[in-house]
Design a protein around this motif. Structure first.
Motif, PDB file in Angstrom:
ATOM      1  N   ASN A 174       0.635  -1.099  -0.123  1.00 48.20           N
ATOM      2  CA  ASN A 174      -0.114   0.105  -0.026  1.00 48.20           C
ATOM      3  C   ASN A 174       0.958   1.444   0.149  1.00 48.20           C
ATOM      4  O   ASN A 174       0.259   2.178  -0.647  1.00 48.20           O
ATOM      5  N   MET A 207       3.504   0.654  -3.777  1.00 46.80           N
ATOM      6  CA  MET A 207       2.867   0.611  -5.048  1.00 46.80           C
ATOM      7  C   MET A 207       2.663   2.108  -5.659  1.00 46.80           C
ATOM      8  O   MET A 207       2.741   2.207  -6.758  1.00 46.80           O
ATOM      9  N   PRO A 208       2.010   3.001  -5.010  1.00 46.03           N
ATOM     10  CA  PRO A 208       1.721   4.303  -5.508  1.00 46.03           C
ATOM     11  C   PRO A 208       3.048   4.980  -6.133  1.00 46.03           C
ATOM     12  O   PRO A 208       3.081   5.562  -7.195  1.00 46.03           O
ATOM     13  N   TYR A 223       5.737   3.492  -7.493  1.00 46.80           N
ATOM     14  CA  TYR A 223       6.195   2.739  -8.562  1.00 46.80           C
ATOM     15  C   TYR A 223       5.138   2.295  -9.694  1.00 46.80           C
ATOM     16  O   TYR A 223       5.432   1.582 -10.602  1.00 46.80           O
ATOM     17  N   ARG A 224       3.573   2.852  -9.581  1.00 44.91           N
ATOM     18  CA  ARG A 224       2.740   2.318 -10.199  1.00 44.91           C
ATOM     19  C   ARG A 224       2.985   2.202 -11.730  1.00 44.91           C
ATOM     20  O   ARG A 224       2.756   1.215 -12.328  1.00 44.91           O
ATOM     21  N   ASP A 225       3.532   3.401 -12.054  1.00 43.71           N
ATOM     22  CA  ASP A 225       3.888   3.430 -13.806  1.00 43.71           C
ATOM     23  C   ASP A 225       4.940   2.339 -14.207  1.00 43.71           C
ATOM     24  O   ASP A 225       4.697   1.343 -15.027  1.00 43.71           O
ATOM     25  N   SER A 282       2.972  -1.086 -13.741  1.00 44.64           N
ATOM     26  CA  SER A 282       2.346  -1.449 -14.775  1.00 44.64           C
ATOM     27  C   SER A 282       2.941  -1.871 -16.373  1.00 44.64           C
ATOM     28  O   SER A 282       2.734  -2.799 -16.922  1.00 44.64           O
TER      29      SER A 282
END
Length: 131
Positions: A114, A117-118, A120-122, A125
């Protein structure tokens, strides 16, 4: 172009492994499969998987469980951290035969995902799209 161990972003792969555990990991052999999108030597795949697996186990982000078979319906035991090296040194542990070693997220692992992840989100993905 063949990649080398040094070319792999271990931070991103750590998050991929944790996502793998969140989805329901059918066995630690799956962790080497996760690295299949890279043109790596098999030795490097196992080296990366072992490094990350050991790290996430030592950080209590996941637990290592032994199941009777691939259905993951009947857990045999939760592996003690002291046994991890012996199991990971045994090649049979890495293959989906007989008893299965699987990772599951802990509460600490969920919290880690939680938080991280934000950030490294791109990149995550993009990495997962290359599976």
């Amino acid at each position: 172009m063949t990649k080398k161990f040094e070319d792999i972003d271990l931070k991103i792969e750590k998050l991929v492994f944790l996502l793998n555990a969140e989805e329901g990991n059918p066995g630690i052999y799956e962790l080497t499969w996760e690295l299949g999108s890279f043109d790596l030597a098999i030795e490097d795949k196992y080296k990366i998987a072992r490094i990350i697996l050991t790290e996430i186990l030592q950080e209590d982000l996941v637990i290592l469980e032994k199941y009777k078979d691939l259905t993951l319906n009947e857990r045999v035991e939760i592996i003690n951290k002291k046994e991890i090296d012996n199991l990971l040194n045994n090649p049979v542990s890495w293959y989906p035969c007989n008893e299965i070693l699987s990772i599951s997220l802990t509460d600490k692992g969920i919290e880690y995902l939680n938080i991280e992840m934000p950030k490294y989100r791109d990149r995550i993905s993009e990495r997962l799209d290359n599976r």
